[in-house]
Motif scaffolding. Structure first.
Motif, PDB file in Angstrom:
ATOM      1  N   TYR A 148       0.888  -1.189   0.080  1.00  0.00           N
ATOM      2  CA  TYR A 148      -0.033   0.101   0.039  1.00  0.00           C
ATOM      3  C   TYR A 148       0.901   1.270  -0.085  1.00  0.00           C
ATOM      4  N   LEU A 149       1.851   1.294   0.897  1.00  0.00           N
ATOM      5  CA  LEU A 149       2.937   2.532   0.897  1.00  0.00           C
ATOM      6  C   LEU A 149       3.373   2.449  -0.358  1.00  0.00           C
ATOM      7  N   GLU A 150       3.843   1.369  -1.063  1.00  0.00           N
ATOM      8  CA  GLU A 150       4.599   1.687  -2.396  1.00  0.00           C
ATOM      9  C   GLU A 150       3.509   2.186  -3.362  1.00  0.00           C
ATOM     10  N   SER A 151       2.433   1.750  -3.318  1.00  0.00           N
ATOM     11  CA  SER A 151       1.319   2.427  -4.334  1.00  0.00           C
ATOM     12  C   SER A 151       1.120   3.731  -4.203  1.00  0.00           C
ATOM     13  N   LEU A 152       1.331   4.166  -2.891  1.00  0.00           N
ATOM     14  CA  LEU A 152       0.985   5.569  -2.778  1.00  0.00           C
ATOM     15  C   LEU A 152       2.458   6.369  -3.159  1.00  0.00           C
TER      16      LEU A 152
END
Length: 163
Positions: A148-152
């Protein structure tokens, strides 16, 4: 009854305040890093900025920082500036020991009460991901899923907004 209504209104105002802060420019800090160099938020403009606020005694932070470190290694040379803002100590030996214990390389900024207040850090970890124009893209509380952090990060890297 009035106490319950007042408490409800305060909680609502706090939540609404947080949700409206998205897209707003945060406080332009000026903090020393662990090597004594002064870093200002304004100097990071043009990059996605990833700030994680933490303390040396926080168990959740010790879970979150290795996750952020993996993202740091992957994106540090791709237009993302990562900083772990420590809030409970200025002791460089203590900071270095925690970094060694957790095997992390993320640059550390030495925070203070003023920055803690301006960024509304009431518990840790708290993560701010800022767009290239330094507006707030996302505020996250607690530990987070790496994907999720990487997608942001990828989402904000793709944006054309660079101020």
């Amino acid at each position: 009854m009035y106490k319950k209504i007042t408490l409800g209104l305060l909680i609502t105002a706090f939540i609404v305040g947080i949700s409206f802060s998205k897209g707003v420019k945060p406080y332009n800090f000026s903090l020393k890093d662990e090597n004594g160099k002064v870093i200002t938020l304004e100097s990071l403009k043009g990059n996605v900025v990833y700030l994680v606020f933490w303390t040396t005694t926080c168990g959740s932070c010790k879970e979150e920082l290795p996750v952020v470190n993996r993202l740091y290694k992957k994106y540090k040379d791709k237009g993302v500036k990562f900083y772990a803002v420590v809030l409970d100590t200025k002791d460089l030996r203590e900071i270095k020991k925690v970094k060694e214990d957790l095997n992390i390389q993320i640059p550390v900024l030495i925070g203070n009460r003023y920055v803690k207040s301006k960024y509304r850090v009431y518990g840790v970890p708290v993560t701010y991901i800022l767009r290239k124009d330094l507006s707030i893209g996302k505020i996250l509380y607690g530990t987070n899923d790496e994907k999720y952090l990487e997608s942001l990060i990828q989402k904000f890297l793709k944006e054309k907004r660079d101020g």
